[in-house]
Design a protein around this motif. Structure first.
Motif, PDB file in Angstrom:
ATOM      1  N   ASP A   1       1.014   4.633  -2.385  1.00  0.00           N
ATOM      2  CA  ASP A   1       0.881   5.940  -1.736  1.00  0.00           C
ATOM      3  C   ASP A   1       2.059   6.838  -2.103  1.00  0.00           C
ATOM      4  O   ASP A   1       1.876   8.015  -2.419  1.00  0.00           O
ATOM      5  CB  ASP A   1       0.786   5.762  -0.223  1.00  0.00           C
ATOM      6  CG  ASP A   1       0.453   7.050   0.500  1.00  0.00           C
ATOM      7  OD1 ASP A   1      -0.334   7.854  -0.040  1.00  0.00           O
ATOM      8  OD2 ASP A   1       0.984   7.254   1.612  1.00  0.00           O
TER       9      ASP A   1
ATOM     10  N   ARG B   1       1.890  10.404  -4.126  1.00  0.00           N
ATOM     11  CA  ARG B   1       2.423  11.642  -3.546  1.00  0.00           C
ATOM     12  C   ARG B   1       3.415  12.309  -4.492  1.00  0.00           C
ATOM     13  O   ARG B   1       3.399  13.529  -4.646  1.00  0.00           O
ATOM     14  CB  ARG B   1       3.094  11.364  -2.206  1.00  0.00           C
ATOM     15  CG  ARG B   1       2.115  11.069  -1.107  1.00  0.00           C
ATOM     16  CD  ARG B   1       2.839  10.693   0.161  1.00  0.00           C
ATOM     17  NE  ARG B   1       1.900  10.357   1.202  1.00  0.00           N
ATOM     18  CZ  ARG B   1       2.029  10.749   2.453  1.00  0.00           C
ATOM     19  NH1 ARG B   1       3.052  11.471   2.829  1.00  0.00           N
ATOM     20  NH2 ARG B   1       1.133  10.405   3.342  1.00  0.00           N
TER      21      ARG B   1
ATOM     22  N   ARG C   1       0.832  -1.205   0.000  1.00  0.00           N
ATOM     23  CA  ARG C   1       0.000   0.000   0.000  1.00  0.00           C
ATOM     24  C   ARG C   1       0.870   1.260   0.000  1.00  0.00           C
ATOM     25  O   ARG C   1       0.553   2.241  -0.660  1.00  0.00           O
ATOM     26  CB  ARG C   1      -0.927   0.023   1.228  1.00  0.00           C
ATOM     27  CG  ARG C   1      -1.824  -1.192   1.336  1.00  0.00           C
ATOM     28  CD  ARG C   1      -2.993  -1.337   0.334  1.00  0.00           C
ATOM     29  NE  ARG C   1      -2.795  -1.018  -1.036  1.00  0.00           N
ATOM     30  CZ  ARG C   1      -2.595  -1.905  -2.038  1.00  0.00           C
ATOM     31  NH1 ARG C   1      -2.547  -3.183  -1.803  1.00  0.00           N
ATOM     32  NH2 ARG C   1      -2.434  -1.516  -3.274  1.00  0.00           N
TER      33      ARG C   1
END
Length: 149
Positions: free
Chosen positions: A131, A135, A127
């Motif tokens: 992420d 970002r 995960r």
């Protein structure tokens, strides 16, 4: 309270780092440094876990990069505006094979990683990879939006 401070520090390091990174074009080492800091903190790796985890993860990334490089080199050989049916079939088959290889590599390395970390941290890693990519993309877009205004 401690979690909020850790999260704030992570966000600040991430934003400062990405800002600095985009000031230095194509500097992959800076991305790698940000990734190491981000993953180490978010996974809450102990020093022993980090010592065992990072060599495996680096090997994992090298295999994936080689796979992506091979695919990129194949794609460069074709003019996508003028593909024959035979070339299109070949490229589709190689794309499917590429995706299978990517899954196989990921399964192999996640199995190795889960022996060093636990399954909870290994799943969290999957995960966190997504992420981190989101970002970076968001930072890139935000920076370019500001430049156009």
């Amino acid at each position: 309270m401690k979690n909020k401070i850790q999260t704030l520090i992570t966000i600040l390091v991430f934003f400062i780092g990405t800002t600095f990174f985009y000031g230095q074009r194509n500097d992959w080492e800076k991305i790698k440094s940000l990734k190491v800091a981000f993953f180490t903190e978010q996974l809450e790796l102990s020093s022993n876990e980090a010592k065992s985890f990072w060599p495996i993860y680096d090997e994992f990334e090298k295999e994936l990069h080689k796979l992506y490089d091979d695919r990129r080199n194949l794609k460069r050989k074709y003019d996508y505006n003028n593909l024959s049916e035979e070339d299109s079939k070949h490229l589709l088959e190689t794309y499917i094979e590429f995706e299978k290889e990517k899954v196989d590599i990921t399964k192999t390395y996640y199995a190795k990683i889960s022996k060093v970390l636990n399954y909870r941290k290994t799943y969290k890693l999957a995960r966190l990879e997504e992420d981190f990519k989101r970002r970076l993309i968001r930072e890139y877009r935000d920076k370019h939006k500001k430049g156009k205004q």
